[in-house]
Design a protein around this motif. Sequence first.
Motif, PDB file in Angstrom:
ATOM      1  N   GLY A 132       0.588  -1.054   0.138  1.00 24.84           N
ATOM      2  CA  GLY A 132      -0.429   0.139   0.555  1.00 24.84           C
ATOM      3  C   GLY A 132       0.387   0.850   0.178  1.00 24.84           C
ATOM      4  N   VAL A 133      -0.048   2.276  -0.663  1.00 26.55           N
ATOM      5  CA  VAL A 133       0.828   3.694  -0.449  1.00 26.55           C
ATOM      6  C   VAL A 133       1.102   3.999   0.971  1.00 26.55           C
ATOM      7  CG1 VAL A 133       0.610   6.018  -1.653  1.00 26.55           C
ATOM      8  CG2 VAL A 133      -0.039   4.095  -3.018  1.00 26.55           C
ATOM      9  N   ASP A 134       2.259   5.104   1.099  1.00 27.46           N
ATOM     10  CA  ASP A 134       2.339   5.949   2.771  1.00 27.46           C
ATOM     11  C   ASP A 134       1.566   7.482   2.332  1.00 27.46           C
ATOM     12  OD1 ASP A 134       4.267   3.896   3.013  1.00 27.46           O
ATOM     13  OD2 ASP A 134       6.104   4.522   2.307  1.00 27.46           O
ATOM     14  N   PRO A 157      -7.788   9.731   5.739  1.00 26.57           N
ATOM     15  CA  PRO A 157      -8.527   9.198   4.679  1.00 26.57           C
ATOM     16  C   PRO A 157      -7.215   8.249   4.393  1.00 26.57           C
ATOM     17  CG  PRO A 157      -7.936  11.560   4.348  1.00 26.57           C
ATOM     18  CD  PRO A 157      -7.305  11.292   6.052  1.00 26.57           C
ATOM     19  N   THR A 158      -7.304   7.298   4.391  1.00 24.24           N
ATOM     20  CA  THR A 158      -6.916   6.419   3.706  1.00 24.24           C
ATOM     21  C   THR A 158      -7.695   5.064   2.726  1.00 24.24           C
ATOM     22  OG1 THR A 158      -6.853   4.537   5.221  1.00 24.24           O
ATOM     23  CG2 THR A 158      -5.073   6.444   5.588  1.00 24.24           C
ATOM     24  N   LYS A 159      -7.311   4.748   2.052  1.00 22.38           N
ATOM     25  CA  LYS A 159      -7.610   3.493   1.330  1.00 22.38           C
ATOM     26  C   LYS A 159      -7.564   2.167   2.131  1.00 22.38           C
ATOM     27  CE  LYS A 159      -6.906   5.567  -3.219  1.00 22.38           C
ATOM     28  NZ  LYS A 159      -6.063   5.152  -4.856  1.00 22.38           N
ATOM     29  N   GLN A 160      -9.011   1.920   1.667  1.00 25.63           N
ATOM     30  CA  GLN A 160      -9.010  -0.042   2.989  1.00 25.63           C
ATOM     31  C   GLN A 160      -9.660  -0.671   2.126  1.00 25.63           C
ATOM     32  OE1 GLN A 160      -7.551  -0.230   5.720  1.00 25.63           O
ATOM     33  NE2 GLN A 160      -7.087   2.320   5.293  1.00 25.63           N
ATOM     34  N   GLY A 222     -10.800  -2.530  -5.831  1.00 26.35           N
ATOM     35  CA  GLY A 222     -11.077  -3.204  -4.575  1.00 26.35           C
ATOM     36  C   GLY A 222     -10.558  -2.325  -3.621  1.00 26.35           C
ATOM     37  N   GLN A 223     -10.535  -1.039  -3.535  1.00 27.35           N
ATOM     38  CA  GLN A 223     -10.383   0.243  -2.482  1.00 27.35           C
ATOM     39  C   GLN A 223     -11.301   1.146  -2.035  1.00 27.35           C
ATOM     40  OE1 GLN A 223      -6.343   0.785  -2.839  1.00 27.35           O
ATOM     41  NE2 GLN A 223      -5.492  -1.987  -2.103  1.00 27.35           N
ATOM     42  N   VAL A 224     -12.093   0.963  -0.709  1.00 33.06           N
ATOM     43  CA  VAL A 224     -12.632   2.725  -0.868  1.00 33.06           C
ATOM     44  C   VAL A 224     -11.830   3.515   0.011  1.00 33.06           C
ATOM     45  CG1 VAL A 224     -14.735   1.086  -1.338  1.00 33.06           C
ATOM     46  CG2 VAL A 224     -13.571   1.234   0.749  1.00 33.06           C
ATOM     47  N   VAL A 225     -11.714   4.392   0.312  1.00 34.43           N
ATOM     48  CA  VAL A 225     -10.925   5.628   0.873  1.00 34.43           C
ATOM     49  C   VAL A 225     -12.234   5.868   2.773  1.00 34.43           C
ATOM     50  CG1 VAL A 225     -10.558   7.606   1.357  1.00 34.43           C
ATOM     51  CG2 VAL A 225     -10.236   6.969  -0.430  1.00 34.43           C
ATOM     52  N   ARG A 226     -11.523   5.618   3.230  1.00 34.20           N
ATOM     53  CA  ARG A 226     -12.015   5.435   4.687  1.00 34.20           C
ATOM     54  C   ARG A 226     -11.361   6.183   5.784  1.00 34.20           C
ATOM     55  NH1 ARG A 226     -13.212  -0.246   5.042  1.00 34.20           N
ATOM     56  NH2 ARG A 226     -14.484  -1.172   3.646  1.00 34.20           N
ATOM     57  N   THR A 227     -12.375   7.280   6.220  1.00 38.54           N
ATOM     58  CA  THR A 227     -11.724   8.282   7.249  1.00 38.54           C
ATOM     59  C   THR A 227     -11.134   7.248   8.648  1.00 38.54           C
ATOM     60  OG1 THR A 227     -11.929   9.735   5.979  1.00 38.54           O
ATOM     61  CG2 THR A 227     -11.298  10.377   8.594  1.00 38.54           C
ATOM     62  N   GLU A 228     -10.672   7.063   9.615  1.00 37.54           N
ATOM     63  CA  GLU A 228     -10.163   6.949  10.728  1.00 37.54           C
ATOM     64  C   GLU A 228      -9.711   7.823  12.394  1.00 37.54           C
ATOM     65  OE1 GLU A 228      -7.373   2.805  12.717  1.00 37.54           O
ATOM     66  OE2 GLU A 228      -7.342   3.545  10.286  1.00 37.54           O
ATOM     67  N   GLY A 248       2.109  -0.017   9.055  1.00 27.53           N
ATOM     68  CA  GLY A 248       1.130  -0.129   8.481  1.00 27.53           C
ATOM     69  C   GLY A 248      -0.756   0.944   8.629  1.00 27.53           C
ATOM     70  N   LYS A 249       0.077   2.522   8.836  1.00 26.82           N
ATOM     71  CA  LYS A 249      -1.378   3.005   8.838  1.00 26.82           C
ATOM     72  C   LYS A 249      -1.630   3.734   7.750  1.00 26.82           C
ATOM     73  CE  LYS A 249      -3.177   1.907  13.375  1.00 26.82           C
ATOM     74  NZ  LYS A 249      -4.321   1.601  13.169  1.00 26.82           N
ATOM     75  N   GLY A 250      -0.900   2.635   6.444  1.00 23.91           N
ATOM     76  CA  GLY A 250      -1.186   4.021   5.200  1.00 23.91           C
ATOM     77  C   GLY A 250      -2.275   3.179   4.644  1.00 23.91           C
ATOM     78  N   ASP A 251      -2.437   3.067   2.881  1.00 27.39           N
ATOM     79  CA  ASP A 251      -3.416   2.934   2.082  1.00 27.39           C
ATOM     80  C   ASP A 251      -2.600   1.565   2.149  1.00 27.39           C
ATOM     81  OD1 ASP A 251      -4.098   5.055   2.211  1.00 27.39           O
ATOM     82  OD2 ASP A 251      -3.117   5.364  -0.125  1.00 27.39           O
ATOM     83  N   VAL A 252      -3.952  -0.099   2.697  1.00 24.99           N
ATOM     84  CA  VAL A 252      -4.406  -0.966   2.376  1.00 24.99           C
ATOM     85  C   VAL A 252      -3.113  -1.421   1.145  1.00 24.99           C
ATOM     86  CG1 VAL A 252      -6.197  -1.387   1.519  1.00 24.99           C
ATOM     87  CG2 VAL A 252      -5.111  -3.326   3.175  1.00 24.99           C
ATOM     88  N   GLY A 253      -2.294  -2.182   1.539  1.00 28.19           N
ATOM     89  CA  GLY A 253      -1.713  -2.950  -0.311  1.00 28.19           C
ATOM     90  C   GLY A 253      -2.663  -4.322  -1.023  1.00 28.19           C
ATOM     91  N   SER A 254      -2.839  -4.493  -1.777  1.00 26.68           N
ATOM     92  CA  SER A 254      -3.760  -4.855  -2.356  1.00 26.68           C
ATOM     93  C   SER A 254      -3.182  -6.372  -2.789  1.00 26.68           C
ATOM     94  CB  SER A 254      -3.627  -4.528  -3.697  1.00 26.68           C
ATOM     95  OG  SER A 254      -2.596  -4.829  -4.840  1.00 26.68           O
ATOM     96  N   ASN A 255      -4.345  -7.843  -3.159  1.00 24.06           N
ATOM     97  CA  ASN A 255      -4.223  -8.835  -3.479  1.00 24.06           C
ATOM     98  C   ASN A 255      -3.008  -9.525  -1.866  1.00 24.06           C
ATOM     99  OD1 ASN A 255      -5.405  -9.356  -6.396  1.00 24.06           O
ATOM    100  ND2 ASN A 255      -3.115  -7.979  -6.732  1.00 24.06           N
ATOM    101  N   GLY A 256      -3.178  -9.165  -0.994  1.00 15.60           N
ATOM    102  CA  GLY A 256      -2.540  -9.806  -0.242  1.00 15.60           C
ATOM    103  C   GLY A 256      -0.985  -8.708   0.577  1.00 15.60           C
ATOM    104  N   GLY A 257      -0.440  -7.535  -0.303  1.00 19.60           N
ATOM    105  CA  GLY A 257       0.621  -6.846   0.120  1.00 19.60           C
ATOM    106  C   GLY A 257       0.202  -5.785   1.789  1.00 19.60           C
ATOM    107  N   ASP A 258       1.343  -5.999   2.391  1.00 14.73           N
ATOM    108  CA  ASP A 258       1.620  -5.367   3.210  1.00 14.73           C
ATOM    109  C   ASP A 258       1.195  -3.617   3.122  1.00 14.73           C
ATOM    110  OD1 ASP A 258       2.928  -7.094   3.788  1.00 14.73           O
ATOM    111  OD2 ASP A 258       4.587  -6.603   4.109  1.00 14.73           O
ATOM    112  N   SER A 259       0.162  -3.247   4.251  1.00 12.37           N
ATOM    113  CA  SER A 259      -0.560  -1.723   3.813  1.00 12.37           C
ATOM    114  C   SER A 259       1.582  -0.734   4.412  1.00 12.37           C
ATOM    115  CB  SER A 259      -0.652  -1.400   5.760  1.00 12.37           C
ATOM    116  OG  SER A 259      -1.942  -2.190   5.523  1.00 12.37           O
ATOM    117  N   GLY A 260       0.517   0.458   3.601  1.00 17.00           N
ATOM    118  CA  GLY A 260       1.874   1.449   3.724  1.00 17.00           C
ATOM    119  C   GLY A 260       2.110   2.360   4.819  1.00 17.00           C
ATOM    120  N   ASP A 261       2.533   2.938   5.191  1.00 12.33           N
ATOM    121  CA  ASP A 261       2.938   3.320   6.618  1.00 12.33           C
ATOM    122  C   ASP A 261       2.360   4.969   6.884  1.00 12.33           C
ATOM    123  OD1 ASP A 261       4.715   0.911   7.123  1.00 12.33           O
ATOM    124  OD2 ASP A 261       6.317   2.270   6.596  1.00 12.33           O
ATOM    125  N   LEU A 262       1.534   5.195   7.518  1.00  7.68           N
ATOM    126  CA  LEU A 262       1.603   6.648   7.930  1.00  7.68           C
ATOM    127  C   LEU A 262       2.785   7.719   8.658  1.00  7.68           C
ATOM    128  CD1 LEU A 262      -0.984   8.750   8.976  1.00  7.68           C
ATOM    129  CD2 LEU A 262      -1.455   7.723  10.731  1.00  7.68           C
TER     130      LEU A 262
END
Length: 386
Positions: A132-134, A157-160, A222-228, A248-262
């Motif tokens: 996922g994108v930072d 706001p991140t992609k989840q 496969g992703q939507v923007v949610r505000t946490e 791990g608090k950035g955008d979620v990864g796709s196809n099982g990839g790691d999430s990005g960072d905040l």
Amino acid sequence: MDQDLYQILGVSRDATPAELKSAYRKLALKYHPDQNQGDAEAEERFKQISGAYQILSDPDKRSNYDRFGSTSSAGSPFAGGSPFGGGAGSPFGGAGFDNLSDFFDHFNSVFGGAGPGQAGGGGGERVRKRRGVDVKVDLDITITEAAHGVTRTIDVPTKQECMTCHGSGAKPGTKPKTCDRCGGQGKVRVQQGFFSMFRTCSTCDGSGEIIEHPCSTCSGSGQVVRTETLSIDIPAGVNTGHRLRWAGKGDVGSNGGDSGDLFVVIRVEDDATFERDGLNVRCTVPISFTQASLGASVEVPTLDGSVVMKIPAGTQSGRVLRLRNKGFPAIQGRERGDQLVTVAVETPQQLTARQKELLEEFAAEAGEKVEPEGGGFFKRVKKIFG
């Protein structure tokens, strides 16, 4: 009898690593199978060249080879066959290269390409996982908060993952289709001269799949923007530009990839009273010329609240006094800076008749000539004290 590895590469036994690499590059380019289509002898030569370089480019393997003098000498680490593995007399195989694709891997590792057996290659595992994108958020704090630390609540706001399609991007009840162009590998092989290279498939963008019926919620992403809402602890001592990372608090990864960072980037607001100078903090305190002349105790603002500071008699305007350990703490360690107080002596502008009389007496005692309308002594007071 084994052929000498140095002879295979055409170098002397004292060749440097750079000379070995240069010789290998030239020979590998010359005998590369892509340049010699259908030439079994060239392919065999390419294998021998790659096998020789695989041994001689490794300091430990080269040292053992130099000691024992033969790739199959009794007592050698390569006993029972060639240093390239396989059966006796084989110039390549199990211990070094298992098949031709391994030779391509070694070739591409030297030339910087991606071979069929490497991660990312067209013949290997699908390149499906994506990190996922930072995410970067700017956070403004006061200079006092920077000195003591603060806990802030921020909305990020991140992609989840889309809960409708569970991240597949496909409409519920349907599945993504394997990409026809890359066969689901996410990579396609392209020819550049006699080189074969692998690039990300532009049809599926490296996912290996085509979504024919996109999810209506996420439009196939496969992703939507949610505000946490997150509670962020800002440590004491931060400064403008300081980056705080939450894994791990950035955008979620796709196809099982790691999430990005905040990353939270700190911006310390300008302050009317204090100015930061490294770990030190500066401020200016006005005093009267009588306080400067006779000395006094005055109240001074600090990052920890007001304190009483002693002004020595005879203090000149512009003098800097130091309050120990009243500055910023170091983020790591126990060190803390000081507060540097610049004294600004103010000259009175409105004097009563009695004040003028007293000052004239003072001037006379000091041997100063007093001029009317506040000249002479008053001009000198203004010149000295501000």
